[in-house]
Design an enzyme around this catalytic site. Sequence first.
Site, PDB file in Angstrom:
ATOM      1  N   GLU A 202      -7.909   8.071   6.660  1.00  0.00           N
ATOM      2  CA  GLU A 202      -8.212   8.566   8.003  1.00  0.00           C
ATOM      3  C   GLU A 202      -8.780   9.989   8.012  1.00  0.00           C
ATOM      4  OE1 GLU A 202      -4.767   8.020  10.481  1.00  0.00           O
ATOM      5  OE2 GLU A 202      -4.958   5.836  10.461  1.00  0.00           O
TER       6      GLU A 202
ATOM      7  N   TYR B  10      -5.184   0.614  15.775  1.00  0.00           N
ATOM      8  CA  TYR B  10      -3.955   0.598  16.559  1.00  0.00           C
ATOM      9  C   TYR B  10      -4.155   0.260  18.033  1.00  0.00           C
ATOM     10  CZ  TYR B  10      -1.332   2.512  12.634  1.00  0.00           C
ATOM     11  OH  TYR B  10      -0.734   2.675  11.420  1.00  0.00           O
TER      12      TYR B  10
ATOM     13  N   HIS C 156      -3.261  11.047   1.488  1.00  0.00           N
ATOM     14  CA  HIS C 156      -2.779  10.642   2.804  1.00  0.00           C
ATOM     15  C   HIS C 156      -2.191  11.877   3.490  1.00  0.00           C
ATOM     16  CE1 HIS C 156      -1.374   6.958   5.217  1.00  0.00           C
ATOM     17  NE2 HIS C 156      -1.119   8.030   5.965  1.00  0.00           N
TER      18      HIS C 156
ATOM     19  N   ASN D 150      -8.119   1.043   9.626  1.00  0.00           N
ATOM     20  CA  ASN D 150      -6.852   1.292  10.311  1.00  0.00           C
ATOM     21  C   ASN D 150      -7.090   1.173  11.814  1.00  0.00           C
ATOM     22  OD1 ASN D 150      -5.977   1.947   7.755  1.00  0.00           O
ATOM     23  ND2 ASN D 150      -5.443   4.063   8.219  1.00  0.00           N
TER      24      ASN D 150
ATOM     25  N   GLU E 167      -4.042  -0.649   8.001  1.00  0.00           N
ATOM     26  CA  GLU E 167      -2.912  -0.248   8.856  1.00  0.00           C
ATOM     27  C   GLU E 167      -3.058  -0.910  10.216  1.00  0.00           C
ATOM     28  OE1 GLU E 167      -1.953   3.872   9.453  1.00  0.00           O
ATOM     29  OE2 GLU E 167      -2.332   4.384   7.355  1.00  0.00           O
TER      30      GLU E 167
ATOM     31  N   ARG F  92       0.843  -1.188   0.000  1.00  0.00           N
ATOM     32  CA  ARG F  92       0.000   0.000   0.000  1.00  0.00           C
ATOM     33  C   ARG F  92       0.883   1.244   0.000  1.00  0.00           C
ATOM     34  NH1 ARG F  92      -3.428   2.703   4.821  1.00  0.00           N
ATOM     35  NH2 ARG F  92      -4.283   4.401   3.581  1.00  0.00           N
TER      36      ARG F  92
END
Length: 479
Positions: free
Chosen positions: A163, A307, A118, A305, A373, A73
């Site tokens: 995002e 985390y 991005h 994404n 991600e 990506r």
Amino acid sequence: MFPRDFAWGAATSAYQIEGGWQADGKGPSIWDTFCHEKGRVYADQNADMACDSYKLWEKDLECVKQLGLTHYRLSLSWARLLPDGTTQHVNDRGVQYYNKVINDLLACDVSPMVTLYHFDLPQTLQDQGGWKSPGIATLFDNYAKFCFQTFGDRVKLWITINEPYVCAKLGYEDGIHAPGLKEKGISAYVVGHNMLRAHAMAWHSYNCLYRAKQKGAVSLAINSDWFEPLNPGCREDIAATERALAFALGWFAWPVFVTGDYPGIMRSAIDAESKKLGYNGASRLPCFSKDDPAILGTADFFALNYYTSRKVKPGGGCKQVLAMSSDRDLEEVIDPSWPICGVSWLAVGPHGLRNLLKYIKDTFRNPAVYITENGFCQVGPVHIEDVQRCEFYKSTILEVDRAIQEDGVDVRGYFAWSLMDNFEWADGFSVRFGLFHVDFSDAALRRTVYRSGKEYAKIISKHKTGKWKCQQLAKKQHS
């Protein structure tokens, strides 16, 4: 146990790795401007060179090949392709660069997933209002159509915007990301709205003009933590958790996958706070116009994404100013049993990814999901033998496997963040997420694989070997 065609990937973004900020006709972006202002970034660092991938792409490709990735990506720099942000001025050298990257990947049997935006808006468009301007949606659509036309014969997986929550909140509410504005309680909602409009326009353009011939898929990458009630038996904690999910995941997923509009929980919370504080204007959360392109259904897969995780309780409602924090009215708590990874906000919780995947399946009509991600960072002295990160990837990928096998989630791929250490936005080079270490003190910017990179490569290799064995068995049975 992963599906045979599962995408094993790693991710990067243009501004974080390319460098060459003025090379070969590239225009400035808002992150170039932001980083060149004192006090914005850790130690006043910038990404003028970063990993120098604009010159050292072949070294990056060797990293991709060493890991055995099936997918990579990357993002395109809008300002490298269209220096003033419009198709009136195309930078041929930028086109040549991305053509080479895409062609080299395909020659190595690696499929590109390409992100159009991005975080790095051309500065010329920011000067005209940027994402706060309704006209940005048309400009983005023109840029998207240019990219589909130029690269879409080879790119089959597209991300329009990465995002949007982070772009809106950190860039326009908190001021810690470019363009560095602190217009609390107002601009973030406008920016998020225009990003959704831009995404929808680009999706419809692809669907009408390119899909039949190019046969690709388009989505937007939505980031979210996993949220759960601090006290599962407390109604107030449960309600606060629902608000947390609505303001994070739901803000962008609900319009695209469920109703074509924002979550009712989100709008009612914002409007109630406005009334309480005497704000008499129109709703701070904009409404979609009948003239806007339809939002519902403008994603061919769910790009996630993820985390970290948080436990949630009510915030107390004591703040007397317009702000997103007041609208959400909740407090996020880190479970002390979750280890902190490098930076204070990143509490490691692989279980949260499985829970979030199950929530997405149940809430958003069981879409195909790509985890675009997910990663684990180091701060301070670099350890090539990064044992903690090795364990993180193994435990996280096991949770993804369980989500597929036990929960029935249609996960199509996993992209580690990141292929290599890079410029981590306001944290500069102090935070390292890479599967490859980059020595930024070395003029050659040498890449060295971390132990976690080797472990990730082993996981991919085992999957490929299992896939090959299944194919051979199928051939024998057929014969």
